[in-house]
Design a protein around this motif. Structure first.
Motif, PDB file in Angstrom:
ATOM      1  N   MET A   1       0.877  -0.991  -0.074  1.00  0.00           N
ATOM      2  CA  MET A   1       0.036   0.137   0.096  1.00  0.00           C
ATOM      3  C   MET A   1       0.957   1.075   0.244  1.00  0.00           C
ATOM      4  SD  MET A   1      -3.191   0.750  -0.242  1.00  0.00           S
ATOM      5  CE  MET A   1      -4.130   2.172  -0.005  1.00  0.00           C
ATOM      6  N   GLY A   2       0.400   2.157  -0.576  1.00  0.00           N
ATOM      7  CA  GLY A   2       1.197   3.673  -0.593  1.00  0.00           C
ATOM      8  C   GLY A   2       1.237   4.292   0.483  1.00  0.00           C
ATOM      9  N   LYS A   3       1.805   5.640   0.503  1.00  0.00           N
ATOM     10  CA  LYS A   3       1.872   6.369   1.590  1.00  0.00           C
ATOM     11  C   LYS A   3       0.574   6.992   1.980  1.00  0.00           C
ATOM     12  CE  LYS A   3       6.772   7.353   1.376  1.00  0.00           C
ATOM     13  NZ  LYS A   3       6.994   6.230   2.380  1.00  0.00           N
ATOM     14  N   THR A   4       0.388   7.470   3.132  1.00  0.00           N
ATOM     15  CA  THR A   4      -0.910   8.358   3.367  1.00  0.00           C
ATOM     16  C   THR A   4      -0.436   9.615   3.106  1.00  0.00           C
ATOM     17  OG1 THR A   4      -0.005   8.756   5.796  1.00  0.00           O
ATOM     18  CG2 THR A   4      -1.234   6.684   5.311  1.00  0.00           C
ATOM     19  N   ILE A   5      -1.784  10.546   3.148  1.00  0.00           N
ATOM     20  CA  ILE A   5      -1.565  12.151   3.104  1.00  0.00           C
ATOM     21  C   ILE A   5      -0.632  12.593   4.092  1.00  0.00           C
ATOM     22  CG2 ILE A   5      -3.778  12.290   4.265  1.00  0.00           C
ATOM     23  CD1 ILE A   5      -4.475  14.783   2.533  1.00  0.00           C
ATOM     24  N   ASP A   6      -0.869  11.994   5.276  1.00  0.00           N
ATOM     25  CA  ASP A   6      -0.005  12.676   6.231  1.00  0.00           C
ATOM     26  C   ASP A   6       1.644  12.054   6.085  1.00  0.00           C
ATOM     27  OD1 ASP A   6      -2.051  13.523   7.606  1.00  0.00           O
ATOM     28  OD2 ASP A   6      -2.311  11.831   8.967  1.00  0.00           O
ATOM     29  N   GLU A   7       1.857  11.143   5.493  1.00  0.00           N
ATOM     30  CA  GLU A   7       3.331  10.748   5.030  1.00  0.00           C
ATOM     31  C   GLU A   7       3.727  11.422   4.069  1.00  0.00           C
ATOM     32  OE1 GLU A   7       3.665   6.136   6.459  1.00  0.00           O
ATOM     33  OE2 GLU A   7       2.487   6.622   4.521  1.00  0.00           O
ATOM     34  N   LEU A   8       2.743  11.858   2.816  1.00  0.00           N
ATOM     35  CA  LEU A   8       3.280  12.716   2.014  1.00  0.00           C
ATOM     36  C   LEU A   8       3.526  14.153   2.496  1.00  0.00           C
ATOM     37  CD1 LEU A   8       3.447  13.787  -1.051  1.00  0.00           C
ATOM     38  CD2 LEU A   8       1.052  14.057  -0.899  1.00  0.00           C
ATOM     39  N   MET A   9       2.707  14.775   3.319  1.00  0.00           N
ATOM     40  CA  MET A   9       2.665  15.924   3.937  1.00  0.00           C
ATOM     41  C   MET A   9       4.197  16.185   4.816  1.00  0.00           C
ATOM     42  SD  MET A   9       0.568  17.701   2.746  1.00  0.00           S
ATOM     43  CE  MET A   9      -0.634  17.138   1.437  1.00  0.00           C
ATOM     44  N   GLN A  10       4.440  15.091   5.476  1.00  0.00           N
ATOM     45  CA  GLN A  10       5.719  14.883   6.201  1.00  0.00           C
ATOM     46  C   GLN A  10       6.936  15.175   5.132  1.00  0.00           C
ATOM     47  OE1 GLN A  10       6.491  15.167   9.412  1.00  0.00           O
ATOM     48  NE2 GLN A  10       8.502  15.156   8.959  1.00  0.00           N
ATOM     49  N   TYR A  11       6.926  14.305   3.905  1.00  0.00           N
ATOM     50  CA  TYR A  11       7.829  14.200   2.875  1.00  0.00           C
ATOM     51  C   TYR A  11       8.165  15.436   2.618  1.00  0.00           C
ATOM     52  CZ  TYR A  11      10.505  12.341  -1.085  1.00  0.00           C
ATOM     53  OH  TYR A  11      11.473  12.255  -1.849  1.00  0.00           O
ATOM     54  N   LEU A  12       6.925  16.262   1.979  1.00  0.00           N
ATOM     55  CA  LEU A  12       7.147  17.561   1.692  1.00  0.00           C
ATOM     56  C   LEU A  12       7.844  18.551   2.639  1.00  0.00           C
ATOM     57  CD1 LEU A  12       3.802  17.727  -0.125  1.00  0.00           C
ATOM     58  CD2 LEU A  12       5.713  17.631  -1.366  1.00  0.00           C
ATOM     59  N   THR A  13       7.435  18.492   3.783  1.00  0.00           N
ATOM     60  CA  THR A  13       7.957  19.306   4.763  1.00  0.00           C
ATOM     61  C   THR A  13       9.409  19.030   4.849  1.00  0.00           C
ATOM     62  OG1 THR A  13       6.033  19.378   5.975  1.00  0.00           O
ATOM     63  CG2 THR A  13       7.862  19.809   7.438  1.00  0.00           C
ATOM     64  N   GLU A  14       9.912  17.778   5.022  1.00  0.00           N
ATOM     65  CA  GLU A  14      11.550  17.417   4.995  1.00  0.00           C
ATOM     66  C   GLU A  14      12.193  18.098   4.086  1.00  0.00           C
ATOM     67  OE1 GLU A  14      11.375  13.098   5.395  1.00  0.00           O
ATOM     68  OE2 GLU A  14      10.290  13.398   7.449  1.00  0.00           O
ATOM     69  N   LEU A  15      11.625  18.309   2.730  1.00  0.00           N
ATOM     70  CA  LEU A  15      11.972  18.674   1.267  1.00  0.00           C
ATOM     71  C   LEU A  15      11.955  20.357   1.646  1.00  0.00           C
ATOM     72  CD1 LEU A  15      10.504  16.600  -1.410  1.00  0.00           C
ATOM     73  CD2 LEU A  15      13.163  16.561  -0.513  1.00  0.00           C
ATOM     74  N   GLY A  16      11.461  20.977   2.464  1.00  0.00           N
ATOM     75  CA  GLY A  16      11.183  22.354   2.714  1.00  0.00           C
ATOM     76  C   GLY A  16      10.337  22.896   1.806  1.00  0.00           C
ATOM     77  N   ILE A  17       9.426  21.968   1.479  1.00  0.00           N
ATOM     78  CA  ILE A  17       8.265  22.650   0.519  1.00  0.00           C
ATOM     79  C   ILE A  17       7.081  22.798   1.184  1.00  0.00           C
ATOM     80  CG2 ILE A  17       6.776  21.790  -1.347  1.00  0.00           C
ATOM     81  CD1 ILE A  17       9.137  20.213  -2.416  1.00  0.00           C
ATOM     82  N   LYS A  18       6.432  24.146   1.121  1.00  0.00           N
ATOM     83  CA  LYS A  18       5.359  24.576   1.711  1.00  0.00           C
ATOM     84  C   LYS A  18       4.069  24.298   0.714  1.00  0.00           C
ATOM     85  CE  LYS A  18       7.142  28.149   4.819  1.00  0.00           C
ATOM     86  NZ  LYS A  18       8.231  27.073   5.543  1.00  0.00           N
ATOM     87  N   VAL A  19       3.052  23.622   1.475  1.00  0.00           N
ATOM     88  CA  VAL A  19       1.877  23.551   0.537  1.00  0.00           C
ATOM     89  C   VAL A  19       0.727  24.012   1.350  1.00  0.00           C
ATOM     90  CG1 VAL A  19       3.029  21.644  -0.966  1.00  0.00           C
ATOM     91  CG2 VAL A  19       1.519  21.246   1.280  1.00  0.00           C
ATOM     92  N   SER A  20      -0.607  24.179   0.720  1.00  0.00           N
ATOM     93  CA  SER A  20      -1.760  24.286   1.306  1.00  0.00           C
ATOM     94  C   SER A  20      -2.711  23.281   0.878  1.00  0.00           C
ATOM     95  CB  SER A  20      -2.298  25.619   1.380  1.00  0.00           C
ATOM     96  OG  SER A  20      -2.894  25.902  -0.200  1.00  0.00           O
ATOM     97  N   THR A  21      -3.516  22.651   1.608  1.00  0.00           N
ATOM     98  CA  THR A  21      -4.429  21.353   1.320  1.00  0.00           C
ATOM     99  C   THR A  21      -5.830  22.041   1.891  1.00  0.00           C
ATOM    100  OG1 THR A  21      -2.747  19.992   1.509  1.00  0.00           O
ATOM    101  CG2 THR A  21      -4.873  19.134   1.645  1.00  0.00           C
ATOM    102  N   ILE A  22      -6.756  21.588   1.081  1.00  0.00           N
ATOM    103  CA  ILE A  22      -8.185  21.869   1.605  1.00  0.00           C
ATOM    104  C   ILE A  22      -8.787  20.481   1.468  1.00  0.00           C
ATOM    105  CG2 ILE A  22      -8.577  24.391   0.943  1.00  0.00           C
ATOM    106  CD1 ILE A  22     -10.225  23.159  -1.707  1.00  0.00           C
ATOM    107  N   HIS A  23      -9.803  20.064   2.536  1.00  0.00           N
ATOM    108  CA  HIS A  23     -10.251  18.826   2.426  1.00  0.00           C
ATOM    109  C   HIS A  23     -11.650  19.026   1.733  1.00  0.00           C
ATOM    110  CE1 HIS A  23      -7.169  16.514   4.265  1.00  0.00           C
ATOM    111  NE2 HIS A  23      -6.877  17.856   4.880  1.00  0.00           N
TER     112      HIS A  23
END
Length: 169
Positions: A1-23
């Protein structure tokens, strides 16, 4: 199974990438997404998971309004033959995604680099790109340069081509 949305957001944070997400409620088509979107700025994407007769797989990301000619796209993306849509099982195996949630962010799950990522050059004329963050119950806004940084970090050097057939090349 693939990564979760939380794991994706953590990965982006580790890369220094800021995003905004709406549910939002799950959407399965561009039209449904347009109805729910509200005022999210930037380009919104349409994503195609394709395969050729030699089982080469492609994730093609274009602007939601782009026209993609499935009869000729193989000549642009380097496919061995005309392409068809990849099976949902392969989409899940390679990108950890289900139909309706296909997104460029799926590259995080393609650790074996079995999918070639193709992005329409016109899409990258936008400063902000919006895509599903591994689920069709949310939309994430990411800067164009940060999107490319993310893809390179996952080992996917995207092929950037003029894909949209609605405007002259």
């Amino acid at each position: 199974m693939g990564k979760t949305i939380d794991e994706l957001m953590q990965y982006l944070t580790e890369l220094g990438i800021k995003v905004s997400t709406i549910h939002h409620p799950a959407v399965f088509t561009v039209a449904e997404a347009q109805d729910l979107r509200g005022q999210v700025s930037g380009a919104h994407t349409k994503n195609l998971f394709l395969k050729d007769k030699k089982d080469h797989y492609f994730l093609v990301t274009v602007d939601e309004e782009a026209e993609v000619d499935l009869k000729t796209i193989h000549t642009k993306i380097g496919a061995a033959s005309r392409v068809s849509f990849g099976k949902p099982e392969k989409l899940l195996d390679f990108l950890g995604l289900t139909p309706g949630a296909v997104s460029v962010f799926g590259a995080i799950n393609d650790t074996q680099h079995q999918v070639k990522v193709v992005i329409d050059a016109d899409l990258l004329e936008n400063d902000i790109v919006n895509a599903h963050p591994l689920t069709n119950e949310a939309t994430t806004s990411i800067g164009r340069d940060d999107l490319l940084k993310f893809l390179k970090a996952t080992g996917h050097e995207p092929l950037i081509l003029k894909i949209d057939g609605s405007t002259p090349n």
